[in-house]
Design a protein around this motif. Structure first.
Motif, mmCIF file in Angstrom:
data_model
loop_
_atom_site.group_PDB
_atom_site.id
_atom_site.type_symbol
_atom_site.label_atom_id
_atom_site.label_comp_id
_atom_site.label_asym_id
_atom_site.label_seq_id
_atom_site.Cartn_x
_atom_site.Cartn_y
_atom_site.Cartn_z
ATOM 1 N N GLU A 1 -14.207 -15.991 -34.266
ATOM 2 C CA GLU A 1 -15.173 -16.846 -34.952
ATOM 3 C C GLU A 1 -15.339 -16.498 -36.433
ATOM 4 O O GLU A 1 -15.604 -17.373 -37.242
ATOM 5 C CB GLU A 1 -16.531 -16.780 -34.250
ATOM 6 N N THR A 2 -15.217 -15.203 -36.744
ATOM 7 C CA THR A 2 -15.377 -14.827 -38.154
ATOM 8 C C THR A 2 -14.084 -14.996 -38.927
ATOM 9 O O THR A 2 -14.106 -15.164 -40.147
ATOM 10 C CB THR A 2 -15.813 -13.358 -38.300
ATOM 11 N N GLY A 3 -12.969 -14.882 -38.237
ATOM 12 C CA GLY A 3 -11.693 -14.889 -38.930
ATOM 13 C C GLY A 3 -11.387 -13.544 -39.570
ATOM 14 O O GLY A 3 -10.394 -13.390 -40.278
ATOM 15 N N LEU A 4 -12.249 -12.583 -39.316
ATOM 16 C CA LEU A 4 -12.034 -11.239 -39.867
ATOM 17 C C LEU A 4 -11.330 -10.348 -38.847
ATOM 18 O O LEU A 4 -11.122 -10.738 -37.708
ATOM 19 C CB LEU A 4 -13.384 -10.615 -40.231
ATOM 20 N N SER A 5 -10.997 -9.161 -39.279
ATOM 21 C CA SER A 5 -10.341 -8.213 -38.386
ATOM 22 C C SER A 5 -11.373 -7.315 -37.732
ATOM 23 O O SER A 5 -12.523 -7.220 -38.156
ATOM 24 C CB SER A 5 -9.360 -7.355 -39.161
ATOM 25 N N GLN B 1 -13.337 -9.529 -29.589
ATOM 26 C CA GLN B 1 -12.380 -10.638 -29.606
ATOM 27 C C GLN B 1 -13.067 -11.936 -30.051
ATOM 28 O O GLN B 1 -12.567 -12.638 -30.913
ATOM 29 C CB GLN B 1 -11.825 -10.821 -28.197
ATOM 30 N N ASP B 2 -14.229 -12.217 -29.460
ATOM 31 C CA ASP B 2 -14.979 -13.407 -29.845
ATOM 32 C C ASP B 2 -15.358 -13.354 -31.320
ATOM 33 O O ASP B 2 -15.202 -14.332 -32.050
ATOM 34 C CB ASP B 2 -16.267 -13.523 -29.007
ATOM 35 N N HIS C 1 -21.569 -11.050 -48.667
ATOM 36 C CA HIS C 1 -21.194 -12.339 -48.078
ATOM 37 C C HIS C 1 -20.496 -12.145 -46.728
ATOM 38 O O HIS C 1 -20.769 -12.840 -45.742
ATOM 39 C CB HIS C 1 -20.292 -13.108 -49.037
ATOM 40 N N THR C 2 -19.574 -11.184 -46.696
ATOM 41 C CA THR C 2 -18.883 -10.889 -45.433
ATOM 42 C C THR C 2 -19.875 -10.450 -44.376
ATOM 43 O O THR C 2 -19.848 -10.908 -43.235
ATOM 44 C CB THR C 2 -17.839 -9.778 -45.645
ATOM 45 N N ARG C 3 -20.757 -9.540 -44.773
ATOM 46 C CA ARG C 3 -21.754 -9.029 -43.842
ATOM 47 C C ARG C 3 -22.583 -10.161 -43.242
ATOM 48 O O ARG C 3 -22.781 -10.225 -42.024
ATOM 49 C CB ARG C 3 -22.664 -8.042 -44.592
ATOM 50 N N VAL C 4 -23.029 -11.041 -44.113
ATOM 51 C CA VAL C 4 -23.873 -12.141 -43.647
ATOM 52 C C VAL C 4 -23.084 -13.082 -42.742
ATOM 53 O O VAL C 4 -23.599 -13.571 -41.731
ATOM 54 C CB VAL C 4 -24.475 -12.909 -44.848
ATOM 55 N N SER C 5 -21.826 -13.303 -43.098
ATOM 56 C CA SER C 5 -21.048 -14.231 -42.268
ATOM 57 C C SER C 5 -20.817 -13.636 -40.879
ATOM 58 O O SER C 5 -20.784 -14.358 -39.877
ATOM 59 C CB SER C 5 -19.732 -14.596 -42.948
#
Lengths: 205, 205, 205, 205
Positions: free
Chosen positions: D36-40, D31-32, D7-11
């Motif tokens: 946009e992902t909210g991930l690190s 940075q972008d 799921h993370t990968r796809v997002s």
DNA sequence: AATGAATGAGCGTTCATTCAT
DNA sequence: AATGAATGAACGCTCATTCAT
């Protein structure tokens, strides 16, 4: 021609003074000077061998205008606080007018006076001149107090020299706040603040 | 680790504070910060998103130390001028000690405090904080005068608020001269000048 | 000396054009420009006030060479498809030659022409010019078709304007594929592809 | 958990696709992606070992959606130009819908598709895939022409393969102009332009 | 699986100054 | 007296990537 050269020199000085007071020494670039003078980089370097040299010259140029009143005697008798205030405010206005006159029609703000002074403070020669000038201001105030003392017993038992230095410090503090808190560079704001400070001063003594 | 990150952040802030006070905001470069912190440019940007952000953070960091006394009541009764002076000087010393403590072993000069303030004056948020702080200082002085008034008739007929503002302005003027004329950033010089100014103030009122 | 300045300016433009076409605007750095021109960063900024300014100037410089044929009439009569092809290919070759001549001995690849165009597409002024140029190309083709129509009934019942736009689109598509699929920037590949596209076009109509 | 990881990968892929199409590969920074992902940063690097890897994966991810129709047979019989146009436009719409579906609710512009492609063109693997895809598009068109030819003598004497390649080139040219001249990335603009191009094509043949 | 601290090279730009003309 | 071409160091800032946790 001698006159043409002097004219160029003075026009550079006017622009430099204008810019140093508006933006502060550090933030004025040759680019700015070129744009405002309409001269070339080379021309400015021809008249002033470095930016520091321009600073020193500009400062001396400024003094020619503002200074004249500094060493002066208060012109009239000072019978009461009201006339004391008038004398002081007039001398300040004279300084402002002197500078404005020097710069011709250009409107002048003193927003960054302190940062003009900062640059000055790192130049020994200029610092000595400035210190001397400040002393003159204190002496001027002292003379005013001496005259006032003759006509009023308000100042009884008080040393005119100490009064002068105290008022001088308050006025310096006032100017500092004007720059940092109000962020103003308008002559009228200065005058207003001087008036207020003088009122307070006479309330507490 | 959380702590490691905070430690880095604080060490940057200490260095920044040190440098801003010594050289002024504008004259501190990332080069300087890198040299003093031993960190990389990227690391500093990781913690502070811009130089302005670093300025704001540094200012807030400074306030944590210097500020605590600001809102305080004068601790003891003020029976005479001597105790007034002691209270005031102690509060100032406390501010200095707070900052020195914050910076650990690093020796601190306040050479360019004004040019730290200059940067502050161009940031609305910081200007508001500064203005508030200055008001607190005046209020502190006013409280001192109110207490002193109870024990002495020296201040009879004088408004503590006006006395406070006047003394405050004199102190500001004193600091200004210290920077520009004496070019000093030493704590001891500040204390000496504060003492002198207080003496003069009590002579004239 | 005026000439020396112009010479420097032009040499920067040549290098910039070369690099923009080879790497694309975004991927050309001042580092690259310095290396290729042998000038200093300051010198380049002296002639062009920003990278965008350099882009605009480079584009205009390019047009001086490539453009001249754009507004032109087809020189000769077009009696058949063969002469149509010759006219078109010659005009294209002329454009290439113009650019090559502009750049002197430097070998030129057009690898990233599109990414030069991309930068152009974000600059309103340049976009307008480009759009106008493309229109000129269509008009040139239309004129060719009108002449051809006089001598052959191949085009009977077909609108030269529509024929022109259609061929133009095919040629654009051809160039696009050349860049992305073949990744070529060689003049000879362009010519080959233009030939092929023209052949196909005349097969289907 | 497997699913969580996928799921993370796809997002990340969805966000990357979105950004690559909107800004172009080069102009998308980590940075972008983080914003946009909210991930690190670390999380993204965990899933894709470099920005190039992310590009490749994103491209393959895109193909899963847009591609399905590529290898397909035209579904219905093509009796006339009108049905030819409908089949083609529907297949294009299908591609758009596929991508939109892939990205969920996010609105998608294709502003920088070419600059996504540019990055692709520098990666051998992706170039091969792209070339293959383009061939599929030509083949699809060829099949359409073959079917159309059965029902009309409009195409008499014309090679469906050449017709297909010619139309394909015109469509490519159309897209190119849409990006550079109109600077549009809207689906509706694409559809409009495709329609216009098809009309022109059938006028000239 | 995920975080975010840290790196260091690179970016476009501005600067005061020098110097040949 | 005046021009402006050229220099090169410095500026604040962004970047993709690595790595300990």
């Amino acid at each position: 021609m001698r006159n043409a050269s002097l004219h160029t020199r003075v026009s550079i000085l006017k622009v430099a003074l204008q810019l140093f007071l508006k933006k502060g020494y550090k933030d004025v670039s040759y680019q700015d000077l070129i744009k405002e003078t309409g001269l070339s980089k080379g021309a400015i370097y021809h008249h002033f061998k470095s930016k520091e040299d321009l600073l020193v010259s500009t400062f001396e140029f400024l003094l020619e205008a503002a200074n004249q009143s500094a060493g002066m005697e208060p012109e009239k008798e000072i019978k009461d606080i009201k006339s004391f205030k008038k004398i002081f405010i007039d001398s300040k206005k004279g300084q402002f007018k002197g500078v404005q006159k020097l710069l011709g029609t250009k409107i002048l703000k003193f927003n960054k006076l302190l940062f003009f002074l900062e640059a000055i403070s790192e130049n020994i020669k200029l610092r000595k001149i400035t210190t001397e000038l400040l002393k003159q201001e204190i002496i001027f105030l002292e003379k005013c107090f001496i005259r006032l003392k003759k006509h009023t017993n308000l100042l009884k038992g008080k040393d005119p020299a100490v009064l002068a230095e105290s008022l001088f410090l308050m006025l310096q503090g006032t100017e500092l706040l004007l720059f940092f808190v109000n962020n103003s560079g308008q002559e009228e704001d200065f005058i207003k603040m001087y008036n207020k400070t003088l009122d307070e001063f006479f309330k507490i003594i």
